[in-house]
Design an enzyme around this catalytic site. Sequence first.
Site, PDB file in Angstrom:
ATOM      1  N   GLY A   1       0.831  -1.194   0.000  1.00  0.00           N
ATOM      2  CA  GLY A   1       0.000   0.000   0.000  1.00  0.00           C
ATOM      3  C   GLY A   1       0.865   1.242   0.000  1.00  0.00           C
ATOM      4  N   CYS A   2       0.286   2.348   0.392  1.00  0.00           N
ATOM      5  CA  CYS A   2       0.999   3.626   0.417  1.00  0.00           C
ATOM      6  C   CYS A   2       2.236   3.512   1.299  1.00  0.00           C
ATOM      7  CB  CYS A   2       0.080   4.712   0.931  1.00  0.00           C
ATOM      8  SG  CYS A   2       0.891   6.314   1.076  1.00  0.00           S
TER       9      CYS A   2
END
Length: 155
Positions: A54-55
């Site tokens: 993810g981020c």
Amino acid sequence: MFFMSRGKSQMVPRDQALPGRGTPIATATTHFVTGRPLQAAPEAGLQEAMFGMGCFWGVERMFWGIDGVWVTMVGYAAGHTPNPTYEEVCSGKTGHNEVVRVIFDPSRVSYETLLKIFWEGHDPTQGMRQGNDRGTQYRSGIYTYGAEQAQAAQA
């Protein structure tokens, strides 16, 4: 390298990827939180691991406070475009994954513990996204350094 993604692939083919640039983009030389060097090779006795989950900003924070983690750094991996910008990666036209590289002391924290953080820290079944963040750069990935890490990741 161990890579996983569920759902229909949206990866840009190599021949359609953005051209990028030959020169790396200037970045910090020391970690803002730890003050440790970001561009040096790991010191003797330390190992490295890399995860896409993810981020990268939130993911990095999961790892930097772990006892035995020496330094963390964010960046892009597994893509076609050399030295991409953030905007290029977000376009979906580079093939890159947002990743966190973790330099750790295996006498204080095991690779298996880092894998546990990976598996518990995100939902790898979401495919090319995590929560509201959507795009190929948010896919799950474990990028291994050697056969031992690859075996542990597969297990």
